[in-house]
Scaffold this motif. Structure first.
Motif, PDB file in Angstrom:
ATOM      1  N   UNK A 243      50.141  22.632   1.205  1.00 23.48           N
ATOM      2  CA  UNK A 243      49.175  22.015   2.116  1.00 23.48           C
ATOM      3  C   UNK A 243      48.513  23.074   2.997  1.00 23.48           C
ATOM      4  N   UNK A 244      49.301  23.998   3.512  1.00 16.91           N
ATOM      5  CA  UNK A 244      48.758  25.056   4.373  1.00 16.91           C
ATOM      6  C   UNK A 244      47.806  25.945   3.576  1.00 16.91           C
ATOM      7  N   UNK A 245      48.191  26.305   2.363  1.00 14.15           N
ATOM      8  CA  UNK A 245      47.318  27.145   1.539  1.00 14.15           C
ATOM      9  C   UNK A 245      46.013  26.437   1.196  1.00 14.15           C
ATOM     10  N   UNK A 246      46.079  25.148   0.915  1.00 13.07           N
ATOM     11  CA  UNK A 246      44.864  24.394   0.612  1.00 13.07           C
ATOM     12  C   UNK A 246      43.941  24.335   1.830  1.00 13.07           C
ATOM     13  N   UNK A 247      44.505  24.089   3.001  1.00 10.67           N
ATOM     14  CA  UNK A 247      43.696  24.010   4.219  1.00 10.67           C
ATOM     15  C   UNK A 247      43.057  25.361   4.530  1.00 10.67           C
ATOM     16  N   UNK A 248      43.817  26.441   4.425  1.00  5.22           N
ATOM     17  CA  UNK A 248      43.258  27.776   4.666  1.00  5.22           C
ATOM     18  C   UNK A 248      42.127  28.060   3.677  1.00  5.22           C
TER      19      UNK A 248
ATOM     20  N   UNK B 226      31.058  37.646   9.265  1.00  7.72           N
ATOM     21  CA  UNK B 226      32.517  37.749   9.179  1.00  7.72           C
ATOM     22  C   UNK B 226      33.229  36.502   9.697  1.00  7.72           C
ATOM     23  N   UNK B 227      34.503  36.405   9.301  1.00 11.04           N
ATOM     24  CA  UNK B 227      35.375  35.376   9.863  1.00 11.04           C
ATOM     25  C   UNK B 227      36.769  35.965  10.039  1.00 11.04           C
ATOM     26  N   UNK B 228      37.532  35.339  10.897  1.00 11.66           N
ATOM     27  CA  UNK B 228      38.908  35.787  11.158  1.00 11.66           C
ATOM     28  C   UNK B 228      39.850  34.613  10.975  1.00 11.66           C
ATOM     29  N   UNK B 229      41.009  34.899  10.417  1.00 11.73           N
ATOM     30  CA  UNK B 229      42.056  33.908  10.195  1.00 11.73           C
ATOM     31  C   UNK B 229      43.257  34.295  11.036  1.00 11.73           C
ATOM     32  N   UNK B 230      43.693  33.385  11.884  1.00 14.20           N
ATOM     33  CA  UNK B 230      44.870  33.610  12.718  1.00 14.20           C
ATOM     34  C   UNK B 230      45.886  32.524  12.397  1.00 14.20           C
ATOM     35  N   UNK B 231      47.121  32.927  12.145  1.00 19.58           N
ATOM     36  CA  UNK B 231      48.194  31.972  11.854  1.00 19.58           C
ATOM     37  C   UNK B 231      49.385  32.304  12.727  1.00 19.58           C
ATOM     38  N   UNK B 232      50.009  31.246  13.252  1.00 17.03           N
ATOM     39  CA  UNK B 232      51.222  31.463  14.034  1.00 17.03           C
ATOM     40  C   UNK B 232      52.152  30.272  13.883  1.00 17.03           C
ATOM     41  N   UNK B 233      53.401  30.541  14.041  1.00 14.48           N
ATOM     42  CA  UNK B 233      54.438  29.516  13.994  1.00 14.48           C
ATOM     43  C   UNK B 233      54.435  28.771  15.308  1.00 14.48           C
ATOM     44  N   UNK B 234      54.581  27.465  15.251  1.00 15.20           N
ATOM     45  CA  UNK B 234      54.788  26.659  16.451  1.00 15.20           C
ATOM     46  C   UNK B 234      56.193  26.084  16.367  1.00 15.20           C
ATOM     47  N   UNK B 235      56.602  25.339  17.384  1.00 14.77           N
ATOM     48  CA  UNK B 235      57.972  24.827  17.369  1.00 14.77           C
ATOM     49  C   UNK B 235      58.217  23.866  16.214  1.00 14.77           C
ATOM     50  N   UNK B 236      57.170  23.195  15.706  1.00 21.82           N
ATOM     51  CA  UNK B 236      57.383  22.238  14.620  1.00 21.82           C
ATOM     52  C   UNK B 236      56.429  22.423  13.440  1.00 21.82           C
ATOM     53  N   UNK B 237      55.702  23.531  13.410  1.00 24.04           N
ATOM     54  CA  UNK B 237      54.758  23.708  12.314  1.00 24.04           C
ATOM     55  C   UNK B 237      54.059  25.044  12.347  1.00 24.04           C
ATOM     56  N   UNK B 238      52.839  25.036  11.849  1.00 23.36           N
ATOM     57  CA  UNK B 238      52.014  26.237  11.782  1.00 23.36           C
ATOM     58  C   UNK B 238      50.649  25.907  12.377  1.00 23.36           C
ATOM     59  N   UNK B 239      50.173  26.790  13.249  1.00 25.14           N
ATOM     60  CA  UNK B 239      48.857  26.675  13.873  1.00 25.14           C
ATOM     61  C   UNK B 239      47.951  27.674  13.172  1.00 25.14           C
TER      62      UNK B 239
END
Length: 144
Positions: A58-63, A77-90
């Motif tokens: 699901x995360x790969x499809x959304x990205x 250009x564009x930038x992709x930022x990913x980080x772990x949250x307490x219950x998922x990925x932002x």
């Protein structure tokens, strides 16, 4: 100041895994964003595996959808930022367009298109867009 253990498993902000990747905005950068997301998830899964196997895909499809939209609708250009949250990925995708995404009708007889924004809203727990005069940030939160 106490030196005793905290007694919980909460991560401090310094311990929360995150990653930012920048792209020129060429069509091949959609694949680059997906590969960057895969690398982030692989590293994340070493310490915190997903609670359901489909969350990875699901995360790969959304990205992929976010990056494809940036390449198609935002020049530059564009930038992709990913980080772990307490219950998922932002996930945050920043691009140069100030126009907020809007759903389009999907009709497979017309050569495709129009389904990505619907997919993003279906798969994500939360979606928001913050635009300013330099572009926009699309924020999505997904379970992990």
């Amino acid at each position: 100041m106490s030196t005793e253990p905290r007694g919980d498993d909460a991560l401090t902000s310094e311990e929360i895994p995150s990653r930012t990747n920048s792209f020129v905005g060429e069509p091949h950068d959609v694949t680059g964003a997906r590969l960057a997301a895969e690398e982030f998830l692989r590293d994340l899964a070493r310490s915190a595996p997903p609670s359901a196997p489909e969350y990875w895909d699901d995360i790969l499809l959304v990205v992929t959808e976010l990056a494809a939209n940036a390449v198609q609708y935002a020049p530059g250009p564009f930038a992709l930022r990913m980080r772990r949250t307490f219950d998922g990925v932002h996930v945050v995708l920043h691009d140069t367009s100030t126009t907020e995404p809007a759903p389009r009708p999907f009709d497979p007889r017309n050569g495709g298109g129009g389904i990505g924004w619907h997919l993003i809203h279906t798969l994500c727990d939360q979606v928001s867009v913050v635009a300013d005069d330099r572009g926009k940030d699309v924020h999505v939160f997904l379970p992990w």
